[in-house]
Design a protein around this motif. Structure first.
Motif, PDB file in Angstrom:
ATOM      1  N   ARG A 180       0.829  -1.218   0.000  1.00  0.00           N
ATOM      2  CA  ARG A 180       0.000   0.000   0.000  1.00  0.00           C
ATOM      3  C   ARG A 180       0.854   1.255   0.000  1.00  0.00           C
ATOM      4  O   ARG A 180       0.552   2.230  -0.710  1.00  0.00           O
ATOM      5  N   ALA A 240       0.171  -9.266  -6.692  1.00  0.00           N
ATOM      6  CA  ALA A 240      -1.119  -8.629  -6.958  1.00  0.00           C
ATOM      7  C   ALA A 240      -2.269  -9.597  -6.695  1.00  0.00           C
ATOM      8  O   ALA A 240      -3.319  -9.218  -6.158  1.00  0.00           O
ATOM      9  N   ARG A 241      -2.062 -10.875  -7.067  1.00  0.00           N
ATOM     10  CA  ARG A 241      -3.099 -11.859  -6.806  1.00  0.00           C
ATOM     11  C   ARG A 241      -3.279 -12.077  -5.303  1.00  0.00           C
ATOM     12  O   ARG A 241      -4.400 -12.216  -4.806  1.00  0.00           O
ATOM     13  N   LEU A 276      -2.839  -9.869  -2.991  1.00  0.00           N
ATOM     14  CA  LEU A 276      -3.554  -8.716  -2.445  1.00  0.00           C
ATOM     15  C   LEU A 276      -5.067  -8.863  -2.596  1.00  0.00           C
ATOM     16  O   LEU A 276      -5.832  -8.374  -1.760  1.00  0.00           O
ATOM     17  N   GLU A 277      -5.510  -9.534  -3.669  1.00  0.00           N
ATOM     18  CA  GLU A 277      -6.948  -9.753  -3.851  1.00  0.00           C
ATOM     19  C   GLU A 277      -7.522 -10.594  -2.718  1.00  0.00           C
ATOM     20  O   GLU A 277      -8.679 -10.432  -2.338  1.00  0.00           O
ATOM     21  N   HIS A 278      -6.708 -11.514  -2.181  1.00  0.00           N
ATOM     22  CA  HIS A 278      -7.164 -12.370  -1.088  1.00  0.00           C
ATOM     23  C   HIS A 278      -6.922 -11.732   0.279  1.00  0.00           C
ATOM     24  O   HIS A 278      -7.619 -12.061   1.251  1.00  0.00           O
ATOM     25  N   HIS A 303      -7.166  -8.681   1.840  1.00  0.00           N
ATOM     26  CA  HIS A 303      -8.112  -7.866   2.617  1.00  0.00           C
ATOM     27  C   HIS A 303      -9.215  -8.712   3.241  1.00  0.00           C
ATOM     28  O   HIS A 303      -9.459  -8.612   4.461  1.00  0.00           O
TER      29      HIS A 303
END
Length: 288
Positions: free
Chosen positions: A14, A60-61, A63-65, A67
């Motif tokens: 972030r 990046a993948r 990060l999708e999981h 949060h």
């Protein structure tokens, strides 16, 4: 995966900086680097490029999981704490601005209430993580139909009110003398996009088959009075529950007759209710 390592990774991604992440998390920069290296070793893939600091495709993948995973962990902790010590007095209520109609305001306890007006999509998360004891969400729905909510944690919801909806028009608008309107007839009109103050345009599109309702002006606040003033000034139309739409100076509030939709408000909570939260829930159920 170790959630401490995952939280460090999310923070570095972030902020795009190891040093800034260390400062925010209260770690040394060396510790942050070790956390990222340990997570990369665990997953068997590089997660960040170093110069500049940015997620790789695998990162990046992840990060999708990340949060929802971290959110569910926070929700689990809050749920256990909530069961262990439910306060007898005091209540934090998270609500969207248009959920705070006269019925809700009349049901609030006389003292000890902290009211947080939030964006609609933030309310379930606030309840799940324990930063609010109760939530009030609202939206456009067919009569008696439940509202869709994000899957952030095991939450209980039930309806506490339904109101007719009104299109708010300037009193000089060509349609201001109509006694009723169909949403389909307004799909090409100029609309105010105010997702956290009025009823979101996405809800109108869904009720109209998924199209129409272009934004003429976007308002990113939560003040219904400011939204009403924009409508009165001719910047676009907005859809509001009847109590919020009636009696606004310089405007006319016209009922929507087709499709048959209502402004629905639902109470959201996690686990068993006690103390002031249970009292408010009972009061809202009695007024339904």
């Amino acid at each position: 995966m170790d959630p401490h390592l995952l939280r460090t990774y999310v923070t570095v991604a972030r902020l795009a900086s190891f040093s800034e992440a260390a400062r925010e998390l209260g770690y040394t920069q060396s510790a942050v680097s070790q956390h990222i290296a340990a997570l990369e070793q665990d997953l068997g893939a590089p997660l960040l490029t170093r110069r500049p600091v940015a997620p790789t495709a695998a990162g990046a993948r992840l990060l999708e999981h990340a949060h929802p995973l971290l959110l569910r962990l926070e929700a689990a902790r809050a749920d256990v704490v909530r069961m262990a010590a439910a306060p007898a007095h005091g209540l934090t209520l998270a609500a969207s601005s248009t959920a705070l109609g006269p019925r809700v305001l009349a049901a609030l306890p006389a003292s000890g209430v902290t009211l947080r007006v939030l964006a609609r999509d933030q309310i379930p998360e606030a309840v799940a993580t324990g930063t609010a004891d109760l939530g009030l969400v609202d939206g456009l729905a067919a009569p008696s139909d439940p509202l869709p909510l994000p899957d952030v944690a095991p939450l209980t919801t039930y309806g506490v009110g339904e109101e007719p909806v009104r299109v708010l028009l300037p009193d000089t608008h060509p349609l201001a003398r109509r006694t009723a309107l169909r949403l389909a007839d307004l799909a090409d009109a100029r609309w105010l996009d105010a997702p956290d103050a009025g009823l979101p345009l996405a809800h109108l599109r869904a009720a109209n088959g998924g199209h129409g309702f272009r934004s003429a002006l976007r308002y990113e606040g939560t003040d219904v009075r400011a939204l009403s003033a924009l409508a009165a000034a001719g910047h676009g139309l907005t859809l509001l529950p009847r109590p919020a739409a009636d009696g606004v100076p310089g405007t006319v509030a016209v009922p929507v007759t087709e499709p048959r939709v209502v402004h629905r408000t639902e109470l959201v909570h996690a686990g068993a209710l006690g103390g002031a939260a249970a009292g408010l829930a009972r009061a809202l159920a009695e007024r339904e």
